[in-house]
Each structure stands twice: as structure tokens, then as C-alpha cells.
Design a protein around this motif. Sequence first.
Motif, PDB file in Angstrom:
ATOM      1  N   PHE A 270      32.945  -6.934 -11.133  1.00 44.79           N
ATOM      2  CA  PHE A 270      34.367  -6.658 -10.411  1.00 44.79           C
ATOM      3  C   PHE A 270      34.740  -8.373  -9.696  1.00 44.79           C
ATOM      4  O   PHE A 270      33.498  -8.783  -9.051  1.00 44.79           O
ATOM      5  CB  PHE A 270      33.607  -5.771  -8.717  1.00 44.79           C
ATOM      6  N   GLN A 271      35.890  -8.819  -9.445  1.00 40.37           N
ATOM      7  CA  GLN A 271      35.575 -10.086  -8.774  1.00 40.37           C
ATOM      8  C   GLN A 271      36.355 -10.142  -7.642  1.00 40.37           C
ATOM      9  O   GLN A 271      36.722  -9.186  -6.902  1.00 40.37           O
ATOM     10  CB  GLN A 271      37.411 -10.420  -9.312  1.00 40.37           C
ATOM     11  N   GLY A 272      35.894 -11.741  -7.478  1.00 42.33           N
ATOM     12  CA  GLY A 272      36.435 -11.648  -5.834  1.00 42.33           C
ATOM     13  C   GLY A 272      36.653 -13.051  -5.743  1.00 42.33           C
ATOM     14  O   GLY A 272      36.257 -13.921  -6.371  1.00 42.33           O
ATOM     15  N   ASN A 273      38.365 -13.318  -5.309  1.00 43.71           N
ATOM     16  CA  ASN A 273      38.862 -14.895  -5.259  1.00 43.71           C
ATOM     17  C   ASN A 273      38.698 -15.784  -3.497  1.00 43.71           C
ATOM     18  O   ASN A 273      38.218 -15.541  -2.687  1.00 43.71           O
ATOM     19  CB  ASN A 273      39.988 -15.228  -4.425  1.00 43.71           C
ATOM     20  N   PRO A 274      37.047 -16.820  -4.052  1.00 53.50           N
ATOM     21  CA  PRO A 274      36.754 -17.789  -3.438  1.00 53.50           C
ATOM     22  C   PRO A 274      37.656 -18.867  -2.509  1.00 53.50           C
ATOM     23  O   PRO A 274      37.080 -18.665  -0.913  1.00 53.50           O
ATOM     24  CB  PRO A 274      35.709 -18.842  -3.695  1.00 53.50           C
ATOM     25  N   GLU A 275      38.777 -18.604  -2.572  1.00 50.76           N
ATOM     26  CA  GLU A 275      40.152 -18.909  -1.340  1.00 50.76           C
ATOM     27  C   GLU A 275      40.098 -18.293  -0.847  1.00 50.76           C
ATOM     28  O   GLU A 275      40.873 -18.785   0.630  1.00 50.76           O
ATOM     29  CB  GLU A 275      40.487 -19.277  -2.320  1.00 50.76           C
ATOM     30  N   ARG A 276      40.264 -17.435  -0.893  1.00 55.16           N
ATOM     31  CA  ARG A 276      40.567 -15.977   0.166  1.00 55.16           C
ATOM     32  C   ARG A 276      39.601 -15.364   0.988  1.00 55.16           C
ATOM     33  O   ARG A 276      39.345 -14.636   2.581  1.00 55.16           O
ATOM     34  CB  ARG A 276      41.343 -15.135  -0.219  1.00 55.16           C
ATOM     35  N   PHE A 277      38.701 -15.964   0.199  1.00 58.96           N
ATOM     36  CA  PHE A 277      37.014 -14.925   1.171  1.00 58.96           C
ATOM     37  C   PHE A 277      35.861 -15.301   0.508  1.00 58.96           C
ATOM     38  O   PHE A 277      35.450 -16.126  -1.020  1.00 58.96           O
ATOM     39  CB  PHE A 277      37.158 -13.419  -0.363  1.00 58.96           C
ATOM     40  N   ASN A 278      35.391 -15.325   1.120  1.00 65.56           N
ATOM     41  CA  ASN A 278      34.184 -16.479   0.989  1.00 65.56           C
ATOM     42  C   ASN A 278      32.791 -15.475   0.560  1.00 65.56           C
ATOM     43  O   ASN A 278      31.996 -15.258   0.763  1.00 65.56           O
ATOM     44  CB  ASN A 278      33.593 -16.340   2.558  1.00 65.56           C
ATOM     45  N   VAL A 279      32.358 -15.520  -1.068  1.00 62.60           N
ATOM     46  CA  VAL A 279      32.370 -14.655  -1.671  1.00 62.60           C
ATOM     47  C   VAL A 279      30.539 -15.197  -1.807  1.00 62.60           C
ATOM     48  O   VAL A 279      30.148 -14.103  -1.471  1.00 62.60           O
ATOM     49  CB  VAL A 279      32.627 -15.112  -3.638  1.00 62.60           C
ATOM     50  N   ASN A 280      30.186 -16.243  -1.496  1.00 59.51           N
ATOM     51  CA  ASN A 280      28.994 -16.877  -2.026  1.00 59.51           C
ATOM     52  C   ASN A 280      27.614 -15.819  -0.459  1.00 59.51           C
ATOM     53  O   ASN A 280      26.760 -15.764  -0.381  1.00 59.51           O
ATOM     54  CB  ASN A 280      28.763 -17.850  -1.020  1.00 59.51           C
ATOM     55  N   ASP A 281      28.748 -16.141   0.497  1.00 57.37           N
ATOM     56  CA  ASP A 281      27.690 -16.102   2.082  1.00 57.37           C
ATOM     57  C   ASP A 281      28.072 -14.126   2.361  1.00 57.37           C
ATOM     58  O   ASP A 281      26.826 -14.397   2.834  1.00 57.37           O
ATOM     59  CB  ASP A 281      28.972 -16.519   3.567  1.00 57.37           C
ATOM     60  N   TYR A 282      28.943 -13.658   1.648  1.00 58.46           N
ATOM     61  CA  TYR A 282      28.943 -12.149   1.856  1.00 58.46           C
ATOM     62  C   TYR A 282      27.982 -11.732   1.273  1.00 58.46           C
ATOM     63  O   TYR A 282      27.136 -10.860   1.464  1.00 58.46           O
ATOM     64  CB  TYR A 282      30.376 -11.594   1.292  1.00 58.46           C
ATOM     65  N   LEU A 283      27.203 -12.202  -0.172  1.00 57.55           N
ATOM     66  CA  LEU A 283      26.265 -11.694  -1.283  1.00 57.55           C
ATOM     67  C   LEU A 283      25.032 -12.721  -0.131  1.00 57.55           C
ATOM     68  O   LEU A 283      23.992 -11.947  -0.487  1.00 57.55           O
ATOM     69  CB  LEU A 283      26.503 -12.531  -2.378  1.00 57.55           C
ATOM     70  N   LEU A 284      24.812 -13.580   0.259  1.00 58.41           N
ATOM     71  CA  LEU A 284      24.206 -13.861   0.585  1.00 58.41           C
ATOM     72  C   LEU A 284      23.215 -13.494   1.789  1.00 58.41           C
ATOM     73  O   LEU A 284      21.769 -12.850   2.207  1.00 58.41           O
ATOM     74  CB  LEU A 284      24.167 -15.250   0.484  1.00 58.41           C
ATOM     75  N   ASP A 285      24.023 -12.942   2.882  1.00 59.71           N
ATOM     76  CA  ASP A 285      24.184 -12.303   4.144  1.00 59.71           C
ATOM     77  C   ASP A 285      23.618 -10.748   3.922  1.00 59.71           C
ATOM     78  O   ASP A 285      22.957 -10.342   4.863  1.00 59.71           O
ATOM     79  CB  ASP A 285      25.158 -12.595   5.077  1.00 59.71           C
ATOM     80  N   ASN A 286      23.771 -10.283   2.529  1.00 56.50           N
ATOM     81  CA  ASN A 286      24.087  -8.382   3.145  1.00 56.50           C
ATOM     82  C   ASN A 286      23.598  -7.977   2.011  1.00 56.50           C
ATOM     83  O   ASN A 286      23.310  -8.615   0.564  1.00 56.50           O
ATOM     84  CB  ASN A 286      25.313  -8.298   3.142  1.00 56.50           C
ATOM     85  N   ASP A 287      22.352  -7.250   2.173  1.00 60.51           N
ATOM     86  CA  ASP A 287      21.881  -6.387   1.352  1.00 60.51           C
ATOM     87  C   ASP A 287      23.089  -5.211   0.403  1.00 60.51           C
ATOM     88  O   ASP A 287      22.830  -4.609  -0.482  1.00 60.51           O
ATOM     89  CB  ASP A 287      20.443  -5.683   1.821  1.00 60.51           C
ATOM     90  N   GLU A 288      23.426  -5.484   1.184  1.00 61.06           N
ATOM     91  CA  GLU A 288      24.752  -4.109   1.243  1.00 61.06           C
ATOM     92  C   GLU A 288      25.916  -4.501   1.020  1.00 61.06           C
ATOM     93  O   GLU A 288      26.387  -4.796   2.627  1.00 61.06           O
ATOM     94  CB  GLU A 288      25.176  -2.756   1.689  1.00 61.06           C
ATOM     95  N   ILE A 289      26.774  -4.285   0.511  1.00 61.67           N
ATOM     96  CA  ILE A 289      28.880  -4.363   0.721  1.00 61.67           C
ATOM     97  C   ILE A 289      29.368  -3.748   0.532  1.00 61.67           C
ATOM     98  O   ILE A 289      28.793  -3.077  -0.353  1.00 61.67           O
ATOM     99  CB  ILE A 289      28.211  -5.376  -0.362  1.00 61.67           C
ATOM    100  N   TRP A 290      30.459  -3.620   0.710  1.00 55.69           N
ATOM    101  CA  TRP A 290      31.591  -2.897   0.638  1.00 55.69           C
ATOM    102  C   TRP A 290      32.307  -4.115  -0.986  1.00 55.69           C
ATOM    103  O   TRP A 290      33.108  -5.032  -0.249  1.00 55.69           O
ATOM    104  CB  TRP A 290      32.435  -2.324   1.767  1.00 55.69           C
ATOM    105  N   TRP A 291      33.039  -3.482  -1.850  1.00 53.99           N
ATOM    106  CA  TRP A 291      34.062  -4.400  -2.543  1.00 53.99           C
ATOM    107  C   TRP A 291      35.019  -2.794  -3.001  1.00 53.99           C
ATOM    108  O   TRP A 291      35.018  -2.146  -3.491  1.00 53.99           O
ATOM    109  CB  TRP A 291      33.634  -4.317  -3.714  1.00 53.99           C
ATOM    110  N   SER A 292      36.834  -3.723  -2.647  1.00 59.17           N
ATOM    111  CA  SER A 292      37.152  -2.918  -3.528  1.00 59.17           C
ATOM    112  C   SER A 292      38.454  -2.918  -4.349  1.00 59.17           C
ATOM    113  O   SER A 292      37.419  -3.388  -5.793  1.00 59.17           O
ATOM    114  CB  SER A 292      39.245  -3.886  -2.565  1.00 59.17           C
TER     115      SER A 292
END
Length: 533
Positions: free
Chosen positions: A6-28
Motif C-alpha cells: 500500500f502506497q502513501g504520498n508524504p507530500e500530502r500525508f505525514n506517513v512517517n509520524d502516522y506509522l510511528l505514533d499508532n499501533d493500528e492505522i487505516w489505509w485507503s
Amino acid sequence: MSTWIFQGNPERFNVNDYLLDNDEIWWSIRQKHLAEKITIGDEVFIWRSDGGERGSGGIVARTIALTTPEQYVNDGEAANYWYEDVSNDSYLAVKLQVIEVDVIEGLNRLELAKHPKLQNLMILRLKQNTNYLIDDGLASYLRQLWYGKYLPLDKDFEIDKGIVKTRFKVVTELNQVKNNIKQFNEDLSEYEELRKQLKQFQQWYYVLEMNLFAPSKFIGYQEMKGHMYTDKEAIIGLDGRETVNVLKEYFIPIDNEGLRKHLQNLFQGELRKTYEINVLKSEKQVIELQFSKEYKEIDKNQLIKDFHRAMLRIYDKSKAIGYTPSKFRQMVANEGGLQTAKKLIGSKQLSDGFAELAQLGRLDLTVEALVLKIENTVLFTESELETARERLTQLGFFLEIEDDEHDDLLLIVEDDLEALRIEEGNGIEGAKKAYLVNKYERNSKNRKKAIKTHGLNCYACGFNFEEVYGERGKEFIEIHHIKPLSTLEEAIEINPETDLFPLCANCHRMVHRRKDNYLSIEELKELIQEHKS
């Protein structure tokens, strides 16, 4: 289990912090045609695109799917990681459990592009998608690369068994075991390092049907591959005792000198001095008959001569029942029995002899049946043996133990099974084929249309397999042909709405219980009602 990126664009979304801050995440899930393929437990690698920083893209996390795709509304917390206002936006998404994260190094896209296998990843060629389903072969190499780089260690540098279990799942069904056994034997010829490890294996498993051996630790985990197994860092934490306990469901230890010699012949001088052999519970009795204490080292030249004579006996026995395969006899004389058999098995088109013997109900006299006799299997590849098995079993014939008093392979065709075979046209429906005069090619589309039209409940008694057996019975039902296919003289167009109806196994057998007195569905319904009352 499937593997995804699953791909994320760091120019539109803070991928790094989202992964580091959360044990569970949602991905489109933007590629909606893939949504139905995503299941709970799937492994999902998170890819952070370059995002304006050329060469920085690549895999930065590994996650596990906790849900199937569902409608998700951005809550306040998740919306904080976007660089634009997306609060209350609704879209299809999957909930993921974050297992490992490395936003500094990860698996860089340039590193992956140089890998001899992973350079073929779709995301390296088609960069604009969000969701990518990874081919099983490529997924294995991707997992090996990530697992070897990120060891499952806890803060005290002990093996974290929880992470290991997310990486390697034990087998849950016998087919997975058989696939692994086949994979092990294929990988032995490709990976010298795997062959060097033969002395380490204490528990060996044998399947007579395949005539193959493999060790427990390899075959006890789902989708194991040779390149993964020989990478000790990638498989760190695996416990062979765990697989032995799981395999006990299907296998049983056996003390058989003949089988032991057979294993030693295959791996001369490459095994440890002491080891245990396990066989399928269902095959134990057959194996004890086939591998008696008088089992001797195979003389391949003698075996080829014996096989040649057996091929000649096929001609004699066929002639005795009214079929004279002159062309077959000439092939054996010119090319030898073994080469003739390999040529016939390797042909995509069934031989005329196979068709004739099928019509006569004597598939026990076919080359395919001879090839599958245990003493002959060492002369053929697994692919050739599989072809022979498929040709016989597709026509409703089932191999059984050889009888010491007879020279040919026994084939069981009970009266009920014969009636079923006649009704089903030996499993073939549709366009007429030259190689099997009165047999018809089965059309799976007709089955699907029949189920779509009539549903999955038995048309006679109302039985539903899923209601009784749960997930194992889901979407299962047998399909009944109003007119037995074997009575048709030419190919016909099947109308699923009028010619095909769903019946449970019991009702289906009762309809065709008497070959000379088939019941209509209405007659069967009346019979059921009569005996209910």
C-alpha cells in the motif's frame, strides 16, 4: 494469505509520524477491483513514495490486515496527519496492525530495483496506484529481504515469538503440506545450501502418492521456500517442535527398513545417522505392503527392462478384450517402453488408446495406470506422475492397493459410482472432442449460471451445506443434469435454467441410484414426502 504493498504520498500525508505514533492505522483502498481479494491476516507492506525527494521512496513498514475493506470516515486523530482538510471524508479502507517500522532506511526503491527478482514489482513500473497485490513468488523474496533486515527481537534482544507468528503461519490443511513437500524437492536442485543442510533434519515426512520426502521444519510452515529457509536471519525464531506437533494430525511415525533404504538411496551419504520417518496415516498400510523388509536397492536398468515388458503386456491384454493397439505396439518396439510412455504422458492430447480403453471401462490397462505403480514411479518426474493421476481420476477411477495375486493395477468402480459416472458423462460436457468419442468437456460457466439461477439449496429437500458445515460448506452444492450426458450423441447447448438443478449429495445419488431407472426431481420430492409422513 496474500501479500500487498500500500502506497502513501508524504507530500500530502505525514506517513512517517502516522506509522510511528499508532499501533493500528487505516489505509485507503483506491483500486476497488482488488477490495474483494483482501482478507484478514494478509501481510501489507507500506510504501512511502519519493514525495519530491528523489530516491527516498520504498518500503518503510510491515503491517497485518485486521479487517476487510469497509467504509471509513476520517476521525479527528487520523485527519491530523493530512496536509489538507480531509475531516469527515469517507472512503473504502482497511484497518492495519503496525508490526515493524523503519522510516529512516527501510527497503529503498533503488535497492529493490537492482534485485534480480524484485525488480519486477509492479510498483516500480506503475507508480501512481495505492494498492498492489504481489505475486506469490515475488512476495516470498520481499518477505525474505525484510525479515532478514529486521530481526524479531524485543528490547532485551530475545526472540519476540509474537512477531515470529505474524511472519510464519503453521500449515492448516494437508494440501499446504503437499505443496511444501513438492517445493522442497524442487528447491533441492536449485539451492546447494539447502542440500548441505540435509544432515540437520531429524524428522522426515513421506507421501506415497507423490513418492517424495521432506523435513518437518520446511513443510510445517505455510508457503515455505528454499531461498527463505537457507537465510538463517530471515527465519530466526522458527521452532521445529511446533511444526512436528501440527503435522501429527496427518502423519504417523513408521519403522520400516524398506522405506528407510528408499530414503537413503535418494540422499546417499547426505543424511544424519539417526532420524525418524513419518507417513500419512491413510497411506501407512499401503506403504508397509510396498516397502517390505526384502526391499533392495533399485537397479534402474532392470526396472527399465521390466517396464518395457509391462508395456508389451498392455498390448496383449488389450487385444484379449477386443482392442488391438497396433500403433502403440510399434512405438514400443521402435522407441522402447519407457520413452513411449514418456511421449504419451507428455502429449497434451490424450492418445486414441486411452480413449478406447476408457470406452471399454478398462483404464487399468492404460499407460497412465502402469506409470503410477509404485515400482515405476522413480522412472518419471512428479509432473508426469501428476498428469497420469489427473487423467485417471478425472474419469472417476480411483487407484487402490495392488493385489499380489494379479499383475495389473486394480481400479474400483462400484455400482453407485458407475451410475454417477454415466450420469456425468465421465466428467466431460460441451464441445465434442475427437480423442474421446462420446465424452463431453465440462463447462464451469454452466455450473455458475445454474447456481446463480437456482441458488445453493437442494432443489429436492432444501438442504444447505453452509448452514450445516459453516465456512467449509460455503458455496458448495452438486449440479444435476436433467438428461444424463452419456446418453447424448453429439455436443449440445446446455441451458442452466432448464437443464441444470442444484441437489445435495444424498439426493443426487438417489436420483441416479438405479442406472436403468432414473428419478425426476419431482418423483424424488414425492418420495421424500412419502417417507417423511
